[in-house]
Design a protein around this motif. Structure first.
Motif, PDB file in Angstrom:
ATOM      1  N   HIS B 347       7.211   2.227  -5.855  1.00  0.00           N
ATOM      2  CA  HIS B 347       6.181   1.207  -5.631  1.00  0.00           C
ATOM      3  C   HIS B 347       6.797  -0.186  -5.794  1.00  0.00           C
ATOM      4  O   HIS B 347       6.578  -1.078  -4.991  1.00  0.00           O
ATOM      5  CB  HIS B 347       5.033   1.418  -6.628  1.00  0.00           C
ATOM      6  CG  HIS B 347       3.973   0.366  -6.542  1.00  0.00           C
ATOM      7  ND1 HIS B 347       3.164   0.053  -7.608  1.00  0.00           N
ATOM      8  CD2 HIS B 347       3.603  -0.447  -5.541  1.00  0.00           C
ATOM      9  CE1 HIS B 347       2.326  -0.906  -7.237  1.00  0.00           C
ATOM     10  NE2 HIS B 347       2.568  -1.236  -6.003  1.00  0.00           N
ATOM     11  N   HIS B 348       7.596  -0.320  -6.830  1.00  0.00           N
ATOM     12  CA  HIS B 348       8.206  -1.618  -7.098  1.00  0.00           C
ATOM     13  C   HIS B 348       9.204  -2.005  -6.029  1.00  0.00           C
ATOM     14  O   HIS B 348       9.392  -3.184  -5.732  1.00  0.00           O
ATOM     15  CB  HIS B 348       8.892  -1.571  -8.465  1.00  0.00           C
ATOM     16  CG  HIS B 348       9.410  -2.893  -8.933  1.00  0.00           C
ATOM     17  ND1 HIS B 348      10.743  -3.229  -8.873  1.00  0.00           N
ATOM     18  CD2 HIS B 348       8.771  -3.958  -9.435  1.00  0.00           C
ATOM     19  CE1 HIS B 348      10.901  -4.457  -9.336  1.00  0.00           C
ATOM     20  NE2 HIS B 348       9.723  -4.927  -9.684  1.00  0.00           N
ATOM     21  N   GLU B 349       9.857  -0.994  -5.430  1.00  0.00           N
ATOM     22  CA  GLU B 349      10.965  -1.286  -4.524  1.00  0.00           C
ATOM     23  C   GLU B 349      10.594  -1.251  -3.048  1.00  0.00           C
ATOM     24  O   GLU B 349      11.406  -1.605  -2.204  1.00  0.00           O
ATOM     25  CB  GLU B 349      12.123  -0.326  -4.782  1.00  0.00           C
ATOM     26  CG  GLU B 349      12.760  -0.482  -6.163  1.00  0.00           C
ATOM     27  CD  GLU B 349      13.391  -1.858  -6.359  1.00  0.00           C
ATOM     28  OE1 GLU B 349      13.695  -2.527  -5.363  1.00  0.00           O
ATOM     29  OE2 GLU B 349      13.548  -2.276  -7.523  1.00  0.00           O
ATOM     30  N   SER B 350       9.391  -0.817  -2.711  1.00  0.00           N
ATOM     31  CA  SER B 350       8.993  -0.827  -1.303  1.00  0.00           C
ATOM     32  C   SER B 350       9.102  -2.251  -0.780  1.00  0.00           C
ATOM     33  O   SER B 350       8.650  -3.197  -1.408  1.00  0.00           O
ATOM     34  CB  SER B 350       7.554  -0.330  -1.181  1.00  0.00           C
ATOM     35  OG  SER B 350       7.055  -0.646   0.107  1.00  0.00           O
ATOM     36  N   GLY B 352       7.666  -3.588   1.706  1.00  0.00           N
ATOM     37  CA  GLY B 352       6.379  -4.151   2.108  1.00  0.00           C
ATOM     38  C   GLY B 352       6.255  -4.380   3.585  1.00  0.00           C
ATOM     39  O   GLY B 352       5.337  -5.037   4.035  1.00  0.00           O
ATOM     40  N   PRO B 356       2.271   2.266   5.817  1.00  0.00           N
ATOM     41  CA  PRO B 356       2.124   3.461   4.970  1.00  0.00           C
ATOM     42  C   PRO B 356       2.883   3.351   3.651  1.00  0.00           C
ATOM     43  O   PRO B 356       2.385   3.779   2.605  1.00  0.00           O
ATOM     44  CB  PRO B 356       2.700   4.586   5.835  1.00  0.00           C
ATOM     45  CG  PRO B 356       2.608   4.088   7.232  1.00  0.00           C
ATOM     46  CD  PRO B 356       2.828   2.619   7.136  1.00  0.00           C
ATOM     47  N   ARG B 358       4.015   0.418   2.137  1.00  0.00           N
ATOM     48  CA  ARG B 358       3.555  -0.704   1.336  1.00  0.00           C
ATOM     49  C   ARG B 358       2.296  -0.339   0.548  1.00  0.00           C
ATOM     50  O   ARG B 358       2.202  -0.585  -0.646  1.00  0.00           O
ATOM     51  CB  ARG B 358       3.254  -1.881   2.264  1.00  0.00           C
ATOM     52  CG  ARG B 358       2.743  -3.115   1.573  1.00  0.00           C
ATOM     53  CD  ARG B 358       2.426  -4.209   2.566  1.00  0.00           C
ATOM     54  NE  ARG B 358       1.302  -3.866   3.408  1.00  0.00           N
ATOM     55  CZ  ARG B 358       1.282  -3.942   4.728  1.00  0.00           C
ATOM     56  NH1 ARG B 358       2.335  -4.341   5.379  1.00  0.00           N
ATOM     57  NH2 ARG B 358       0.211  -3.607   5.420  1.00  0.00           N
ATOM     58  N   GLU B 359       1.350   0.264   1.237  1.00  0.00           N
ATOM     59  CA  GLU B 359       0.083   0.575   0.582  1.00  0.00           C
ATOM     60  C   GLU B 359       0.150   1.929  -0.117  1.00  0.00           C
ATOM     61  O   GLU B 359      -0.460   2.124  -1.163  1.00  0.00           O
ATOM     62  CB  GLU B 359      -1.047   0.571   1.609  1.00  0.00           C
ATOM     63  CG  GLU B 359      -1.130  -0.684   2.470  1.00  0.00           C
ATOM     64  CD  GLU B 359      -1.561  -1.923   1.702  1.00  0.00           C
ATOM     65  OE1 GLU B 359      -2.106  -1.768   0.585  1.00  0.00           O
ATOM     66  OE2 GLU B 359      -1.342  -3.037   2.191  1.00  0.00           O
ATOM     67  N   GLY B 360       0.900   2.859   0.492  1.00  0.00           N
ATOM     68  CA  GLY B 360       0.908   4.231  -0.017  1.00  0.00           C
ATOM     69  C   GLY B 360       1.631   4.386  -1.341  1.00  0.00           C
ATOM     70  O   GLY B 360       1.157   5.090  -2.236  1.00  0.00           O
ATOM     71  N   GLY B 362       2.010   2.372  -3.777  1.00  0.00           N
ATOM     72  CA  GLY B 362       1.180   1.890  -4.875  1.00  0.00           C
ATOM     73  C   GLY B 362       0.028   2.830  -5.162  1.00  0.00           C
ATOM     74  O   GLY B 362      -0.312   3.097  -6.332  1.00  0.00           O
ATOM     75  N   TRP B 363      -0.524   3.363  -4.093  1.00  0.00           N
ATOM     76  CA  TRP B 363      -1.691   4.228  -4.260  1.00  0.00           C
ATOM     77  C   TRP B 363      -1.319   5.519  -4.984  1.00  0.00           C
ATOM     78  O   TRP B 363      -1.982   5.916  -5.949  1.00  0.00           O
ATOM     79  CB  TRP B 363      -2.282   4.525  -2.877  1.00  0.00           C
ATOM     80  CG  TRP B 363      -3.635   5.134  -2.890  1.00  0.00           C
ATOM     81  CD1 TRP B 363      -4.455   5.316  -3.966  1.00  0.00           C
ATOM     82  CD2 TRP B 363      -4.347   5.641  -1.766  1.00  0.00           C
ATOM     83  NE1 TRP B 363      -5.626   5.884  -3.583  1.00  0.00           N
ATOM     84  CE2 TRP B 363      -5.583   6.104  -2.232  1.00  0.00           C
ATOM     85  CE3 TRP B 363      -4.061   5.748  -0.398  1.00  0.00           C
ATOM     86  CZ2 TRP B 363      -6.544   6.674  -1.379  1.00  0.00           C
ATOM     87  CZ3 TRP B 363      -5.007   6.300   0.436  1.00  0.00           C
ATOM     88  CH2 TRP B 363      -6.247   6.763  -0.044  1.00  0.00           C
ATOM     89  N   ARG B 366      -0.730   4.991  -8.599  1.00  0.00           N
ATOM     90  CA  ARG B 366      -1.953   4.836  -9.391  1.00  0.00           C
ATOM     91  C   ARG B 366      -2.635   6.179  -9.625  1.00  0.00           C
ATOM     92  O   ARG B 366      -3.165   6.432 -10.703  1.00  0.00           O
ATOM     93  CB  ARG B 366      -2.897   3.855  -8.686  1.00  0.00           C
ATOM     94  CG  ARG B 366      -2.510   2.405  -8.951  1.00  0.00           C
ATOM     95  CD  ARG B 366      -3.383   1.446  -8.179  1.00  0.00           C
ATOM     96  NE  ARG B 366      -2.881   1.254  -6.819  1.00  0.00           N
ATOM     97  CZ  ARG B 366      -3.550   0.618  -5.852  1.00  0.00           C
ATOM     98  NH1 ARG B 366      -4.739   0.140  -6.089  1.00  0.00           N
ATOM     99  NH2 ARG B 366      -3.028   0.463  -4.665  1.00  0.00           N
ATOM    100  N   ILE B 367      -2.596   7.051  -8.612  1.00  0.00           N
ATOM    101  CA  ILE B 367      -3.230   8.362  -8.796  1.00  0.00           C
ATOM    102  C   ILE B 367      -2.476   9.174  -9.835  1.00  0.00           C
ATOM    103  O   ILE B 367      -3.079   9.760 -10.745  1.00  0.00           O
ATOM    104  CB  ILE B 367      -3.308   9.123  -7.453  1.00  0.00           C
ATOM    105  CG1 ILE B 367      -4.260   8.382  -6.507  1.00  0.00           C
ATOM    106  CG2 ILE B 367      -3.793  10.548  -7.677  1.00  0.00           C
ATOM    107  CD1 ILE B 367      -4.374   9.020  -5.144  1.00  0.00           C
ATOM    108  N   ILE B 387      -1.949  12.205   0.768  1.00  0.00           N
ATOM    109  CA  ILE B 387      -1.460  10.835   0.966  1.00  0.00           C
ATOM    110  C   ILE B 387       0.056  10.845   1.145  1.00  0.00           C
ATOM    111  O   ILE B 387       0.604  10.186   2.029  1.00  0.00           O
ATOM    112  CB  ILE B 387      -1.862   9.933  -0.218  1.00  0.00           C
ATOM    113  CG1 ILE B 387      -3.384   9.863  -0.336  1.00  0.00           C
ATOM    114  CG2 ILE B 387      -1.299   8.533  -0.043  1.00  0.00           C
ATOM    115  CD1 ILE B 387      -3.860   9.328  -1.655  1.00  0.00           C
TER     116      ILE B 387
END
Lengths: 545, 457
Positions: B347-350, B352, B356, B358-360, B362-363, B366-367, B387
């Motif tokens: 998540h930190h290294e995507s 952006g 898929p 950029r948003e994925g 992080g998602w 979180r899950i 996902i």
């Protein structure tokens, strides 16, 4: 088939396109709109939104079959190839698109009720076409800065932004001013005006047009009108001799905003900020009233004044004491008929005036030209030039007025003030002014006839490079304002000259105008999709379905 | 004298451990630059012959994807109108991988000699080493080595009077994982934001500064030195038909001797664990193994013991050899938490760029965090899997895949643990790592032989 073109199939339909065409454009040729956010034909391809993922199969001559890509390719990046197969709506492709929509929307604030883009938002359109699923996000959304001013004209909302990079590519590759950039990584990324800079080039509003979502909004339009209340009319910007093709968004009596529409070779997809603000000038225009100040004939209706003017013109047939000066805001059809009428009457002192000079912008290599008038080239081409044998040009006419040789002067159109001052005009016995703007002369002229403005009438202008564009009537004209072409028909009748055209349409036919001049973005108040010209009029390519 | 090989298989780390192996003098005592001299001055190989040797050796890219190195070089245009560039990928940032660092710190000259030879083979005169910004000791060592090599006439113009030029530029990254992706590296090298480019065109056609560029891992280029010295066939003495040579493995986790080991490719993991790593810590069982850096699918301890550490065997057992970052996971480690930590990284290294990823990233992070903290419902596991599936193969580069694969494999292999978290409403392992695998210290060998942290060129 030549070597410069390739033939491929899009969902089974064969289409032939020039080599180097992207699959997404080839698909449009075949009548298929592949959904997309980041792709824009006026910008270099970036391929980041992943919405146009398609099943693209290239022909492998060795294996003698079509090979699917190992990694699904994006249609905006891949060049069309001979014998390629493209499938744009297989179950896998649909699934991929639905998932892209889902990813785009999880952190989107879904604040459509207060978003100015609502109604012309690609996210909304594509959600209805490709996702239609409720949000599955249970966690807090990512928060980003909102209400960030990008210069004076644009406001940025980071939470609505889908980071398609259209705006940054616009400033990098179109205006080449490099003000905008994407900073930070991953889902913390936002668009920012680069440190220490201002977003103040002459074309900033275009980034709001090409923003596929409501992330970039124009301060001029924010909270002014819901877009579904707007009526759209094809028009042309008269702010300079570029003649950017536009769409006037109005509510019948008032212009709400002006947007560019695609016209290759003229303005492509863009338009400058000043052109968009021209409607404010239009709204503030002081309109003249039909007036006749001849002893014994005061008052009178517009039609009786027209008849008087026409008869007066006929009186000066073959006379050296009459001159006609024309504003470069005249339409091609009007110019054509006026020049015909004056030719028949053998009135040879005829020229185009300087016109507007206020609001002149420095010419640049994108759109701005140095002439802030729309139709100098068209008026000259239509015959608004001094008679070859004995006609006087504008400077000679001025000298003749000074010498008291001119008795009758017809001024057609607004913005004469840069050539003629009222004192000079006082030396002319009869000044007839036909204009859409009330000014100093209107108070003194022998006769004044009110004209309709560019927003209130129909016509064409020709730009400095010779491209003709048609503007249509957007607004209801104020009571009494006359259509220039109709007025000229009446003048012809009053002067005893038979008009060569029965109507405006007839005149256009006789003028043999370039069919491109009338590429419609809007028919009956609705966008004509999937016409290519309309696709990028706003941002949305989604509506044709 | 011939190329020294220590312990039967150490061709790159061919020095006594614990000695000062990095200065030029030490390297020269180990056959250093003798190969380069023989090739450039002695005419041992023509460039095409050397390229053929590399092809014959069966060397596969050591950065993770395992693409045959010689084949990659042969994609270069035959008569390039622009100069060819070699970019050495030293942006080693994959969690669990720290092998290139050891090469650069302990034996930087083997890399430089490999660069000279590779450049000779591919007709390039300039090479860039793109080194991870956090690798301060590596940057210093390589920098010093480059200066030594220039002073010693091993780099620069007209090397050994052969007429061949080779310039090496060391470039420090700024701490982005994505700059280890070859086109991300090129963008960063050009001074732009490190974001991968869409392919094609591939870098061999249109790379750094628009020139044909070959991007190779540090270990691949270092291996070229041995191949040039002893020939491609000699390199095939190790490994199998498709996986040849020796490979560096960086081992972390609850083993007795974590560290970097160069062993013949195809060594059974069981042997490797016992002989090289000294076995598991006393009282800690082998729960799971990630063999090739955090991006590759996880396997259970049981499966791990059946794996031979080569490309085919790994694939056979549902994982990939990757970069050789061996992460050993001991009993008592919470797999959900391990995944959570890994996903936090992705998540930190995507970068952006693509939706898929950029948003994925992080998602899913979180899950998984919710699951770990017991705030989840049974449907969340399938949702997570769905996902991850949507992210896979839908992006420009493979970072999204690198986040999706472990997620899917963790669920596939350790689904019961995820379910236990949800059922119990908390982490059954107490919510922390056991002491032997603490986030700080623990498995990864800590090296602080250089007190200065800032690298000043």
């Amino acid at each position: 088939m030549t070597t410069d073109s390739v033939t491929l199939t899009i969902d089974g339909n064969s289409v032939t396109v020039p080599k180097g065409t992207k699959v997404i454009d080839a698909a449009r040729e075949a009548g298929k709109n592949i959904p997309h956010f980041c792709y824009h034909p006026g910008l270099p391809v970036d391929g980041n939104c992943r919405m146009c993922i398609s099943d693209i199969r290239t022909w492998n001559p060795r294996a003698e079959k079509h090979m699917p890509a190992r990694r699904p390719a994006v249609a905006c990046w891949v060049d069309a190839e001979e014998n390629m197969q493209v499938f744009t709506d297989t179950p896998e492709v649909k699934k991929a698109r639905a998932s892209v929509m889902e990813f785009l929307l999880i952190n989107h604030p879904i604040d459509c009720p207060i978003c100015d883009k609502a109604g012309e938002c690609m996210l909304q359109d594509y959600y209805m076409l490709h996702d239609r699923a409720p949000s599955k996000l249970r966690e807090e959304k990512v928060h980003k800065p909102r209400l960030v001013p990008f210069g004076k004209r644009i406001v940025y909302n980071g939470e609505r932004c889908i980071l398609c990079s259209r705006c940054t590519r616009f400033t990098t590759h179109v205006t080449k001013t490099h003000e905008l950039g994407i900073v930070n990584r991953g889902d913390r990324a936002i668009v920012e005006v680069l440190e220490g800079g201002d977003f103040a080039n002459a074309y900033t509003d275009n980034v709001a047009d090409i923003c596929p979502v409501g992330a970039l909004t124009k301060t001029d339009f924010r909270f002014k009108k819901r877009v579904w209340f707007l009526k759209h009319t094809d028009s042309v910007c008269g702010g300079c001799s570029r003649n950017c093709n536009t769409v006037v968004d109005h509510d019948g009596s008032e212009v709400i905003r002006i947007m560019p529409r695609e016209r290759a070779g003229v303005n492509d997809w863009w338009m400058c900020n000043e052109g968009r603000d021209l409607y404010k000038e239009h709204a503030a225009l002081a309109r003249p009233a039909a007036t006749l100040r001849i002893d014994g004939l005061e008052g009178g209706t517009a039609s009786s004044i027209t008849t008087w003017v026409g008869e007066k013109l006929a009186e000066y047939k073959k006379s050296d004491a009459a001159a006609v000066l024309v504003s470069p805001w005249i339409s091609n059809e009007e110019a054509w008929l006026l020049s015909f009428l004056l030719g028949k009457l053998k009135i040879g002192h005829l020229d185009v005036m300087t016109g507007r000079t206020e609001g002149a912008l420095p010419a640049d290599d994108l759109l701005h030209t140095d002439d802030p008038n729309p139709n100098r080239a068209g008026a000259i081409a239509a015959g608004i030039v001094p008679d070859k044998k004995a006609g006087k040009g504008i400077d000679e006419i001025k000298a003749a007025i000074e010498a008291g040789e001119i008795e009758f002067l017809l001024l057609w159109g607004p913005h004469f003030g840069n050539d003629l001052d009222p004192e000079l005009l006082s030396k002319v016995a009869t000044v007839v002014q036909i204009t859409d703007e009330h000014d100093a002369v209107s108070d003194a002229a022998a006769a004044v006839l009110p004209l309709r403005t560019w927003a209130e009438r129909d016509g064409t202008w020709t730009n400095f490079e010779g491209h003709t564009s048609r503007f249509r009537r957007s607004l209801r004209p104020p009571a009494g304002a006359l259509d220039g072409f109709d007025l000229l028909m009446q003048l012809c009748a009053a002067a005893g000259v038979k008009s060569p055209a029965k109507s405006l349409r007839d005149a256009r036919k006789k003028l043999k105008q370039d069919p491109d001049s009338d590429v419609r973005a809007i028919v009956d108040g609705k966008f004509t999709f999937p016409e290519q010209s309309a696709l990028y009029r706003h941002t949305s390519g989604a509506r044709e379905v | 004298m011939s190329y020294p090989v220590v312990d039967g298989s150490r061709t790159i780390l061919n020095f006594e451990r614990g000695t000062e192996s990095w200065p030029l003098a030490s390297y020269e005592s180990r056959f250093g630059y003798a190969t380069a001299k023989a090739v450039l001055k002695g005419g041992k190989y023509q460039p095409a012959e050397l390229l053929q040797e590399v092809k014959d050796s069966g060397l596969r890219g050591r950065g993770g994807a395992g693409f045959p190195t010689g084949l990659k070089w042969s994609f270069l245009p035959k008569d390039p109108e622009h100069p060819v560039i070699l970019a050495v990928n030293a942006d080693e940032s994959e969690p669990g991988t720290f092998k290139d660092r050891v090469i650069m710190e302990e034996n930087p000259h083997v890399l430089l000699e490999g660069i000279v030879l590779s450049c000779y083979a591919m007709g390039s005169n300039s090479a860039y080493i793109y080194c991870r910004g956090e690798y301060v000791p590596s940057l210093k060592r390589v920098h010093a080595a480059i200066e030594e090599a220039y002073a010693g006439g091993h780099l620069g113009k007209d090397i050994y009077g052969s007429g061949f030029d080779c310039d090496v530029t060391l470039h420090s990254g700024a701490g982005a994982y994505i700059c280890g992706e070859e086109t991300g590296l090129i963008e960063s090298l050009e001074g732009k934001k490190g974001q991968p480019r869409i392919k094609p065109p591939f870098p061999a056609v249109y790379g750094a500064f628009g020139y044909p560029t070959i991007v190779n891992n540090v270990e691949s280029i270092a291996a070229v030195t041995y191949i040039a010295a002893e020939g491609g066939q000699a390199y095939r003495a190790w490994g199998s038909d498709k996986s040849t040579g020796t490979k560096l493995f960086s081992v972390s986790g609850p083993v007795k001797r974590p560290g970097v080991y160069e062993v013949p490719i195809g060594t059974p993991f069981k042997t490797f664990l016992e002989d090289n790593c000294g076995g598991m810590l006393d009282g800690v069982g082998l729960k799971a193994l990630i063999i090739g850096g955090s991006s590759v699918p996880v396997v259970t301890g049981e499966t791990a013991l059946k794996i031979n550490m080569d490309y085919e065997s790994c694939e056979e057992h549902g994982t990939l050899l990757g970069s050789g970052g061996v992460i050993v996971i001991g009993e008592g480690t919470c797999m959900v938490r391990s995944l959570m930590v890994m996903l936090r990284f992705y998540h930190h290294e995507s970068c952006g760029q693509c939706t898929p990823c950029r948003e994925g990233t992080g998602w899913i992070e979180r899950i998984v965090t919710r699951i770990e903290h017991g705030d989840a419902e049974p449907g969340d596991i399938d949702e997570l899997y769905r996902i991850a599936d949507s992210m896979e193969l839908r992006t420009i580069c493979t970072l999204a895949d690198a986040a999706a694969w472990p997620t899917k494999s963790f669920i596939d292999v350790f689904r019961s643990e995820f379910e236990a978290h949800i059922e119990k409403g908390c982490c059954p392992f107490g919510g922390t790592f056991p002491d032997h695998l603490n986030l700080r210290g623990g498995g990864v060998p800590q090296r602080r032989d250089d007190p200065e942290h800032a690298f000043i060129a």
